[in-house]
Design a protein around this motif. Structure first.
Motif, PDB file in Angstrom:
ATOM      1  N   GLY A   1       0.813  -1.202   0.000  1.00  0.00           N
ATOM      2  CA  GLY A   1       0.000   0.000   0.000  1.00  0.00           C
ATOM      3  C   GLY A   1       0.855   1.264   0.000  1.00  0.00           C
ATOM      4  N   ALA A   2       1.986   1.223   0.732  1.00  0.00           N
ATOM      5  CA  ALA A   2       2.880   2.378   0.740  1.00  0.00           C
ATOM      6  C   ALA A   2       3.500   2.588  -0.636  1.00  0.00           C
ATOM      7  CB  ALA A   2       3.970   2.186   1.794  1.00  0.00           C
ATOM      8  N   LEU A   3       3.895   1.492  -1.266  1.00  0.00           N
ATOM      9  CA  LEU A   3       4.472   1.605  -2.602  1.00  0.00           C
ATOM     10  C   LEU A   3       3.427   2.093  -3.600  1.00  0.00           C
ATOM     11  CD1 LEU A   3       6.802  -1.499  -2.902  1.00  0.00           C
ATOM     12  CD2 LEU A   3       7.338   0.836  -2.256  1.00  0.00           C
ATOM     13  N   ARG A   4       2.178   1.745  -3.367  1.00  0.00           N
ATOM     14  CA  ARG A   4       1.125   2.238  -4.245  1.00  0.00           C
ATOM     15  C   ARG A   4       1.029   3.761  -4.162  1.00  0.00           C
ATOM     16  NH1 ARG A   4      -5.067   0.266  -5.080  1.00  0.00           N
ATOM     17  NH2 ARG A   4      -5.833   2.133  -6.061  1.00  0.00           N
ATOM     18  N   ASP A   5       1.183   4.313  -2.937  1.00  0.00           N
ATOM     19  CA  ASP A   5       1.150   5.763  -2.781  1.00  0.00           C
ATOM     20  C   ASP A   5       2.265   6.417  -3.592  1.00  0.00           C
ATOM     21  OD1 ASP A   5      -1.021   5.623  -1.115  1.00  0.00           O
ATOM     22  OD2 ASP A   5       0.179   5.625   0.729  1.00  0.00           O
ATOM     23  N   VAL A   6       3.452   5.819  -3.524  1.00  0.00           N
ATOM     24  CA  VAL A   6       4.582   6.367  -4.278  1.00  0.00           C
ATOM     25  C   VAL A   6       4.302   6.266  -5.780  1.00  0.00           C
ATOM     26  CG1 VAL A   6       7.046   6.180  -4.745  1.00  0.00           C
ATOM     27  CG2 VAL A   6       6.185   5.749  -2.444  1.00  0.00           C
ATOM     28  N   HIS A   7       3.788   5.103  -6.186  1.00  0.00           N
ATOM     29  CA  HIS A   7       3.514   4.885  -7.610  1.00  0.00           C
ATOM     30  C   HIS A   7       2.473   5.886  -8.108  1.00  0.00           C
ATOM     31  CE1 HIS A   7       2.257   2.817 -11.295  1.00  0.00           C
ATOM     32  NE2 HIS A   7       3.385   2.156 -11.234  1.00  0.00           N
ATOM     33  N   ARG A   8       1.444   6.116  -7.311  1.00  0.00           N
ATOM     34  CA  ARG A   8       0.406   7.055  -7.732  1.00  0.00           C
ATOM     35  C   ARG A   8       0.966   8.472  -7.818  1.00  0.00           C
ATOM     36  NH1 ARG A   8      -3.949   5.980  -4.447  1.00  0.00           N
ATOM     37  NH2 ARG A   8      -4.837   4.728  -6.091  1.00  0.00           N
ATOM     38  N   ALA A   9       1.818   8.838  -6.856  1.00  0.00           N
ATOM     39  CA  ALA A   9       2.404  10.172  -6.883  1.00  0.00           C
ATOM     40  C   ALA A   9       3.231  10.371  -8.153  1.00  0.00           C
ATOM     41  CB  ALA A   9       3.270  10.391  -5.645  1.00  0.00           C
ATOM     42  N   LEU A  10       4.032   9.351  -8.490  1.00  0.00           N
ATOM     43  CA  LEU A  10       4.831   9.447  -9.716  1.00  0.00           C
ATOM     44  C   LEU A  10       3.925   9.546 -10.936  1.00  0.00           C
ATOM     45  CD1 LEU A  10       7.710   6.886  -9.036  1.00  0.00           C
ATOM     46  CD2 LEU A  10       7.927   9.356  -9.257  1.00  0.00           C
ATOM     47  N   SER A  11       2.862   8.750 -10.954  1.00  0.00           N
ATOM     48  CA  SER A  11       1.937   8.765 -12.092  1.00  0.00           C
ATOM     49  C   SER A  11       1.259  10.120 -12.230  1.00  0.00           C
ATOM     50  CB  SER A  11       0.888   7.663 -11.942  1.00  0.00           C
ATOM     51  OG  SER A  11       1.497   6.392 -11.957  1.00  0.00           O
ATOM     52  N   GLU A  12       0.868  10.712 -11.104  1.00  0.00           N
ATOM     53  CA  GLU A  12       0.240  12.027 -11.164  1.00  0.00           C
ATOM     54  C   GLU A  12       1.208  13.081 -11.667  1.00  0.00           C
ATOM     55  OE1 GLU A  12      -1.255  12.598  -7.247  1.00  0.00           O
ATOM     56  OE2 GLU A  12      -3.117  11.478  -7.614  1.00  0.00           O
ATOM     57  N   ARG A  13       2.476  12.952 -11.288  1.00  0.00           N
ATOM     58  CA  ARG A  13       3.476  13.889 -11.791  1.00  0.00           C
ATOM     59  C   ARG A  13       3.667  13.728 -13.294  1.00  0.00           C
ATOM     60  NH1 ARG A  13       8.269  14.169  -7.194  1.00  0.00           N
ATOM     61  NH2 ARG A  13       6.912  14.613  -5.421  1.00  0.00           N
ATOM     62  N   ILE A  14       3.615  12.483 -13.759  1.00  0.00           N
ATOM     63  CA  ILE A  14       3.748  12.246 -15.201  1.00  0.00           C
ATOM     64  C   ILE A  14       2.564  12.858 -15.944  1.00  0.00           C
ATOM     65  CG2 ILE A  14       3.690  10.431 -16.967  1.00  0.00           C
ATOM     66  CD1 ILE A  14       5.388   8.715 -15.051  1.00  0.00           C
ATOM     67  N   VAL A  15       1.356  12.685 -15.397  1.00  0.00           N
ATOM     68  CA  VAL A  15       0.172  13.291 -16.022  1.00  0.00           C
ATOM     69  C   VAL A  15       0.312  14.808 -16.064  1.00  0.00           C
ATOM     70  CG1 VAL A  15      -2.293  13.698 -15.735  1.00  0.00           C
ATOM     71  CG2 VAL A  15      -1.385  11.405 -15.436  1.00  0.00           C
ATOM     72  N   ALA A  16       0.750  15.394 -14.940  1.00  0.00           N
ATOM     73  CA  ALA A  16       0.908  16.842 -14.888  1.00  0.00           C
ATOM     74  C   ALA A  16       1.967  17.314 -15.884  1.00  0.00           C
ATOM     75  CB  ALA A  16       1.285  17.270 -13.469  1.00  0.00           C
ATOM     76  N   ALA A  17       3.065  16.540 -16.001  1.00  0.00           N
ATOM     77  CA  ALA A  17       4.114  16.908 -16.952  1.00  0.00           C
ATOM     78  C   ALA A  17       3.600  16.823 -18.387  1.00  0.00           C
ATOM     79  CB  ALA A  17       5.332  16.008 -16.754  1.00  0.00           C
ATOM     80  N   ASN A  18       2.787  15.802 -18.674  1.00  0.00           N
ATOM     81  CA  ASN A  18       2.205  15.693 -20.015  1.00  0.00           C
ATOM     82  C   ASN A  18       1.289  16.880 -20.309  1.00  0.00           C
ATOM     83  OD1 ASN A  18       2.994  13.372 -21.618  1.00  0.00           O
ATOM     84  ND2 ASN A  18       2.245  12.122 -19.922  1.00  0.00           N
ATOM     85  N   ARG A  19       0.519  17.302 -19.317  1.00  0.00           N
ATOM     86  CA  ARG A  19      -0.358  18.453 -19.513  1.00  0.00           C
ATOM     87  C   ARG A  19       0.451  19.733 -19.711  1.00  0.00           C
ATOM     88  NH1 ARG A  19      -4.783  16.873 -14.850  1.00  0.00           N
ATOM     89  NH2 ARG A  19      -6.060  15.514 -16.128  1.00  0.00           N
ATOM     90  N   GLU A  20       1.536  19.860 -18.930  1.00  0.00           N
ATOM     91  CA  GLU A  20       2.383  21.026 -19.088  1.00  0.00           C
ATOM     92  C   GLU A  20       3.026  21.037 -20.473  1.00  0.00           C
ATOM     93  OE1 GLU A  20       4.324  24.565 -17.644  1.00  0.00           O
ATOM     94  OE2 GLU A  20       2.506  23.447 -17.180  1.00  0.00           O
ATOM     95  N   LEU A  21       3.428  19.846 -20.947  1.00  0.00           N
ATOM     96  CA  LEU A  21       4.015  19.749 -22.285  1.00  0.00           C
ATOM     97  C   LEU A  21       2.989  20.152 -23.351  1.00  0.00           C
ATOM     98  CD1 LEU A  21       6.509  18.902 -23.923  1.00  0.00           C
ATOM     99  CD2 LEU A  21       5.570  16.586 -23.996  1.00  0.00           C
ATOM    100  N   ALA A  22       1.743  19.712 -23.178  1.00  0.00           N
ATOM    101  CA  ALA A  22       0.693  20.087 -24.124  1.00  0.00           C
ATOM    102  C   ALA A  22       0.448  21.592 -24.102  1.00  0.00           C
ATOM    103  CB  ALA A  22      -0.600  19.343 -23.792  1.00  0.00           C
ATOM    104  N   ARG A  23       0.667  22.210 -22.919  1.00  0.00           N
ATOM    105  CA  ARG A  23       0.430  23.649 -22.805  1.00  0.00           C
ATOM    106  C   ARG A  23       1.512  24.464 -23.500  1.00  0.00           C
ATOM    107  NH1 ARG A  23       1.621  28.050 -19.808  1.00  0.00           N
ATOM    108  NH2 ARG A  23       3.261  26.976 -18.655  1.00  0.00           N
ATOM    109  N   VAL A  24       2.777  24.022 -23.379  1.00  0.00           N
ATOM    110  CA  VAL A  24       3.877  24.856 -23.872  1.00  0.00           C
ATOM    111  C   VAL A  24       4.347  24.470 -25.270  1.00  0.00           C
ATOM    112  CG1 VAL A  24       4.662  25.300 -21.526  1.00  0.00           C
ATOM    113  CG2 VAL A  24       5.660  23.397 -22.802  1.00  0.00           C
TER     114      VAL A  24
END
Length: 428
Positions: free
Chosen positions: A65-88
């Protein structure tokens, strides 16, 4: 989801079914910082390393469960980075320092998630090995459990554990396309025009394929993925969920739908886009209390917004739903489906699951005649061939959530596998 501004001029809009490969247009996306994607409110990567460096024998299941939290955090950062890339990222800024910085950040995050995936995979294999050893001495599985003969393997085991880890959304299928047999069951190009009318004559559909053939049951995975994301956006109150266009990363789609991630898988997805955009529908089935009377494509448009720098693979795409399907989603005329739907090998098995999910729903059982079931399934075979195909799936016992029995009088009874639903039905 994109909020692309459209310009109206003669000849500018792509024709129905056309798949233009133009560059990314400006998409109004929220900033990554506003999404909270980079907040340090979860375990750090070093904390995760400390956990995955533990020996396998001493690694308890609940620590995943702890590793899932880390995995989700990384995944959310990847989503945010993809959105930022789409913006710029625009045609004239692809080599700018700002775009390169976002790309470098995205690459680094994906490397981190890959290492975490590998570590989790090792622990999961060890845990499953222990569980299999313990299961050998246990009671054999009950008759109502899925046997798996008609299921393909789980190609991404971690995805099973981190189901939809990017958004935690439930997979949704729209009620409109579940009702009528729009998608062909054929595995070869189906070039015939298909017409269907409900037994009461109240609903009808005419499906006309393009020269590439009618959209297939496996092509429908694209719709399920898009509808799932749009529905989750509506549930979260996101304004971009009210647009007909959804942007997604192709890799995440392939993993979620239990496909491979090789070059052939990207090519087959492009073929699915072509068939979905080219297949035309005329129907009187209402969605969202509205009747779309014109002839329309299943998808209005597919636009590739990012391609790999090394080859022709699609990285991100914009998919625009037809108004008919969009109305169904906005009215929340959708049903949650089981993730193992994507593991069903046979097109007919997928269609039978859809029908069971729609008509049996949360009831204990649903009964239907074989001929009517054939019509609802959209099978073009003879009744004898259809009976044989249904019998084979009955023996497989592979439908998630439901099982069914083909009786000697040519009736079929679908039963839920949910013990609580069965118990509630018995106590009524």
């Amino acid at each position: 989801m994109g909020n692309t501004k459209k310009k109206r001029s003669s000849g500018e809009d792509a024709a129905q079914g056309e798949l233009p490969l133009d560059s990314a247009a400006f998409i109004d996306q929220p900033r990554a910082e506003d999404l909270g994607a980079f907040k340090d409110d979860v375990l750090s990567e070093q904390d995760a390393r400390d956990k995955w460096d533990m020996s396998v024998e001493h690694f308890p299941i609940n620590n995943l469960g702890a590793l899932r939290d880390v995995h989700r955090a990384l995944s959310e950062r990847i989503v945010a980075a993809n959105r930022e890339l789409a913006r710029v990222a625009r045609t004239d800024t692809l080599d700018s320092p700002e775009v390169r910085a976002v790309r470098d950040q995205l690459d680094a995050l994906q490397v981190q998630r890959g290492r975490l995936d590998a570590a989790i995979d090792d622990h999961m294999k060890a845990i499953k090995a222990r569980q299999r050893a313990e299961a050998r001495a246990a009671t054999p599985p009950a008759d109502n459990q899925v046997q798996g003969g008609g299921l393909v393997k789980v190609r991404h085991p971690n995805r099973d554990f981190f189901l939809a880890d990017l958004f935690d959304y439930a997979l949704k299928d729209d009620g409109a396309s579940m009702e009528a047999p729009i998608f062909t069951l054929a595995t070869k190009p189906d070039l015939s025009i298909w017409e269907w009318t409900s037994r009461d004559g109240d609903k009808s559909v005419k499906v006309t394929p393009s020269v590439l053939g009618r959209a297939t049951m496996h092509d429908k995975d694209v719709l399920i993925y898009v509808v799932s994301q749009m529905t989750e956006g509506l549930n979260r109150g996101r304004d971009d969920a009210k647009n007909r266009t959804v942007r997604f990363t192709v890799y995440d789609y392939l993993v979620t739908t239990n496909r491979g991630v090789g070059g052939d898988d990207y090519r087959r997805l492009q073929e699915s886009f072509d068939r979905l955009a080219g297949t035309r529908i005329k129907t009187d089935i209402r969605t969202g209390s509205q009747r779309v009377t014109d002839n329309f494509g299943i998808l209005d448009r597919v636009r590739i917004v990012e391609k790999s720098q090394n080859d022709e693979r699609m990285i991100a795409v914009d998919v625009t739903l037809s108004e008919w399907l969009y109305n169904a989603v906005q009215a929340l005329e959708v049903l949650t489906i089981h993730p193992d739907y994507f593991r069903l090998r046979k097109p007919l098995a997928r269609r039978l699951y859809e029908l069971a999910r729609k008509h049996c729903g949360h009831q204990a059982q649903w009964k239907i005649g074989l001929e009517l079931l054939q019509a609802k399934a959209g099978s073009k075979s003879t009744l004898k061939e259809f009976r044989r195909a249904v019998r084979a799936i009955e023996i497989d016992n592979s439908l998630p959530e439901y099982r069914f029995i083909l009786h000697d009088d040519d009736t079929v009874t679908f039963h839920t596998r949910d013990a609580k639903t069965v118990l509630a039905s018995l106590t009524k």
